[in-house]
Write a protein that holds these residues in place. Structure first.
Motif, PDB file in Angstrom:
ATOM      1  N   GLU A 296       0.830  -1.201   0.000  1.00 37.69           N
ATOM      2  CA  GLU A 296       0.000   0.000   0.000  1.00 37.69           C
ATOM      3  C   GLU A 296       0.860   1.245   0.000  1.00 37.69           C
ATOM      4  O   GLU A 296       2.028   1.203   0.414  1.00 37.69           O
TER       5      GLU A 296
ATOM      6  N   ASP B   5       4.018  -4.153  -7.708  1.00 46.02           N
ATOM      7  CA  ASP B   5       3.019  -3.119  -7.437  1.00 46.02           C
ATOM      8  C   ASP B   5       3.508  -1.760  -7.919  1.00 46.02           C
ATOM      9  O   ASP B   5       2.764  -0.977  -8.522  1.00 46.02           O
TER      10      ASP B   5
ATOM     11  N   ARG C  16       1.722   0.608 -10.717  1.00 43.19           N
ATOM     12  CA  ARG C  16       1.292   1.982 -10.416  1.00 43.19           C
ATOM     13  C   ARG C  16       1.900   2.972 -11.403  1.00 43.19           C
ATOM     14  O   ARG C  16       1.223   3.893 -11.877  1.00 43.19           O
TER      15      ARG C  16
END
Ligand SMILES: CC(C)(COP(=O)(O)OP(=O)(O)OC[C@H]1O[C@@H](n2cnc3c(N)ncnc32)[C@H](O)[C@@H]1OP(=O)(O)O)[C@@H](O)C(=O)NCCC(=O)NCCS
Length: 149
Positions: free
Chosen positions: A8, A94, A98
């Motif tokens: 995250e 990730d 992104r």
């Protein structure tokens, strides 16, 4: 064993303990640009919430390849307790997703020589000879191109 991490976006401060313990010995934990609004900090968390991996992304020209929207990956580390279980892969995967979504066309890093194989598994290629980073050791420049839609 596979680490059940969730990746995250976090504030810079959440990345600092791991960064300080694993990457910044003898140097300030904060890196110029940490608080830039364009900078992205990612953390890999265990279900307990513990941060076991960190990295930072920010827009930065690449010295070795021409690109329209290059980003630098830096301050990447995973907790030794989870190494080899996929936390680093989860973070970089990730990050690249992104940045692809954000329109980046190139990601580059100064890779510690000992981490070159890790980045190669994530698609990066070595584009420089070895060079020394004071207080840290031998590095190679590495890049990965991103698909542009
Ligand atoms: C490099 C580092 C981030 C790797 O993290 P990790 O959590 O162990 O990575 P993963 O478990 O997700 O490994 C992903 C793949 O890379 C491989 N790999 C991991 N570290 C590697 C290394 N140092 N050399 C070669 N391959 C490596 C794994 O075997 C795995 O391969 P596979 O998917 O084919 O099985 C971690 O070892 C670390 O924090 N090292 C100290 C700090 C550092 O050097 N950071 C990079 C600064 S440039």
């Amino acid at each position: 064993m596979t680490a059940p991490v969730v990746v995250e976006q976090v504030g810079a401060a959440a990345t600092h303990p791991l960064r300080a313990a694993l990457l910044r010995q003898g140097r300030p934990v904060e890196i110029a640009g940490d608080d830039d609004p364009a900078t992205l900090h990612l953390a890999a968390r265990l279900p307990s919430g513990e941060v076991v991996g960190v990295l930072r992304l920010h827009p930065q020209a690449c010295a070795w390849r021409t690109a329209e929207r290059p980003w630098q990956l830096r301050a990447m580390a995973t907790d030794p307790a989870v190494r080899g279980t996929g936390a680093g892969r989860a973070l970089v995967t990730d990050a690249l997703a992104r940045l692809t979504a954000a329109g980046a066309d190139l990601v580059w890093c100064d890779a510690r020589a000992a981490a070159v194989g890790f980045y190669e598994r994530l698609g990066f290629v070595v584009v420089t000879d070895v060079f020394d980073v004071p207080l840290v050791g031998p590095h190679h420049g590495m890049v990965v191109g991103l698909p542009v839609s």
